[in-house]
Design a protein around this motif. Structure first.
Motif, PDB file in Angstrom:
ATOM      1  N   TYR A  64       0.837  -1.191   0.000  1.00 43.31           N
ATOM      2  CA  TYR A  64       0.000   0.000   0.000  1.00 43.31           C
ATOM      3  C   TYR A  64       0.877   1.248   0.000  1.00 43.31           C
ATOM      4  N   ASN A  85     -13.859   3.431   4.938  1.00 38.42           N
ATOM      5  CA  ASN A  85     -13.906   2.613   3.724  1.00 38.42           C
ATOM      6  C   ASN A  85     -13.351   3.451   2.577  1.00 38.42           C
ATOM      7  N   LYS A  88     -10.576   4.727  -2.988  1.00 36.08           N
ATOM      8  CA  LYS A  88      -9.649   4.272  -4.013  1.00 36.08           C
ATOM      9  C   LYS A  88      -9.267   2.811  -3.783  1.00 36.08           C
ATOM     10  N   ASP A  89      -9.306   2.017  -4.842  1.00 35.24           N
ATOM     11  CA  ASP A  89      -8.972   0.598  -4.715  1.00 35.24           C
ATOM     12  C   ASP A  89      -7.577   0.383  -4.132  1.00 35.24           C
ATOM     13  N   SER A  90      -6.626   1.220  -4.514  1.00 37.44           N
ATOM     14  CA  SER A  90      -5.244   1.042  -4.053  1.00 37.44           C
ATOM     15  C   SER A  90      -5.090   1.314  -2.568  1.00 37.44           C
ATOM     16  N   ARG A  91      -6.093   1.933  -1.945  1.00 41.85           N
ATOM     17  CA  ARG A  91      -6.019   2.252  -0.520  1.00 41.85           C
ATOM     18  C   ARG A  91      -7.019   1.465   0.317  1.00 41.85           C
ATOM     19  N   ASN A  92      -7.997   0.833  -0.322  1.00 40.89           N
ATOM     20  CA  ASN A  92      -9.088   0.240   0.445  1.00 40.89           C
ATOM     21  C   ASN A  92      -8.612  -0.813   1.432  1.00 40.89           C
ATOM     22  N   GLY A  93      -7.585  -1.599   1.060  1.00 39.65           N
ATOM     23  CA  GLY A  93      -7.089  -2.636   1.953  1.00 39.65           C
ATOM     24  C   GLY A  93      -6.441  -2.119   3.219  1.00 39.65           C
ATOM     25  N   THR A 119     -18.490   5.436   1.514  1.00 40.10           N
ATOM     26  CA  THR A 119     -17.036   5.603   1.477  1.00 40.10           C
ATOM     27  C   THR A 119     -16.649   6.733   2.419  1.00 40.10           C
ATOM     28  N   ARG A 139     -13.752  11.318  -1.991  1.00 34.05           N
ATOM     29  CA  ARG A 139     -13.332  10.202  -1.148  1.00 34.05           C
ATOM     30  C   ARG A 139     -14.362   9.834  -0.074  1.00 34.05           C
TER      31      ARG A 139
END
Length: 261
Positions: A64, A85, A88-93, A119, A139
């Motif tokens: 990440y 939540n 952005k997909d790159s940050r969701n984890g 979100t 966001r």
């Protein structure tokens, strides 16, 4: 007035160079330098500790790139914690990776989650006393803000929403410094929601410095913004200058780099 005793930070990873950037404060294409960012992070932690905070500094996570910005995947307060939540997909984890650290300080019945389609990112949540202003932005959406309000009101807090019409997060363009003082842009200065605060409009060429950070009576201010520094000093706050040049290149600033409670 909120007093902080703890903070959660996370070391920057080498993948930092691939962090999300809107280039709102730098030239497009500028990339952070990892070694310098690591030194700046260590200095930031040292300053938090000097102001009386016990800091849990998490190890870097190469999966990440933006994960050093621990403010975004959670919102913490005395009575509960909200796992956000990220949009952005790159940050969701990151919301899953911050959870073990949150559990060191909160019991399971104090931890709540923003669920899809809601979100939220913590950079859009500005606390004033027991009230939270939630910025509705790219966001943080209306459903995320609704869920957040439903959670925090159970614990005696309140919240309301304000529009984010410029840039990324609310706290890039409005910051509360306690004592009823707020740094704002010209646009935010016109918002009805903030009319009762002492608002200080930051010069357009120093907008990055709006994201200064009040910690237990002292204000951390990014280096290189003399006009904003003077506003804060003239208000009587002790100041500590902090170099965040590398984090600025991927939209990061002083509040982003820690969860404080």
């Amino acid at each position: 007035m909120n007093m902080f005793t703890k903070a959660i930070t996370k070391k920057p990873c080498k993948a930092l160079i691939d962090g999300i950037s809107t280039a709102q404060f730098v030239e497009a294409g500028e990339k952070p330098e990892y070694e310098l960012s690591a030194r700046q992070h260590d200095k930031y932690v040292e300053i938090l500790e000097s102001l009386g905070l016990e800091v849990l500094d998490l190890e870097a996570d190469e999966r990440y790139p933006d994960s050093c910005f621990t403010e975004d995947p959670a919102v913490v307060m005395e009575r509960c914690a909200v796992i956000t939540n990220p949009a952005k997909d790159s940050r969701n984890g990151e919301k899953e990776e911050i959870l073990p650290a949150i559990r060191k300080f909160y019991s399971d019945d104090q931890i709540f989650h923003i669920e899809a389609p809601g979100t939220m990112e913590g950079g859009d949540v500005m606390r004033v006393g027991d009230h939270f202003y939630v910025g509705q932005s790219d966001r943080t959406n209306a459903e995320g803000a609704r869920q957040f309000n439903e959670i925090v009101t159970k614990f005696g807090y309140t919240s309301s929403t304000v529009p984010v019409t410029e840039g990324l997060h609310l706290k890039d363009f409005a910051i509360y410094l306690e004592n009823n003082n707020m740094l704002v842009t010209e646009t935010v200065n016109k918002l009805e929601a903030f009319k009762d605060f002492n608002r200080f409009v930051v010069s357009p060429d120093e907008l990055y410095a709006i994201n200064s950070l009040y910690i237990n009576g002292t204000v951390l201010v990014p280096e290189g913004y003399p006009k904003t520094l003077k506003i804060i000093e003239d208000l009587g706050y002790p100041v500590k200058l902090v170099d965040t040049s590398e984090f600025k290149k991927i939209d990061g600033s002083l509040t982003c780099l820690s969860l404080r409670f």
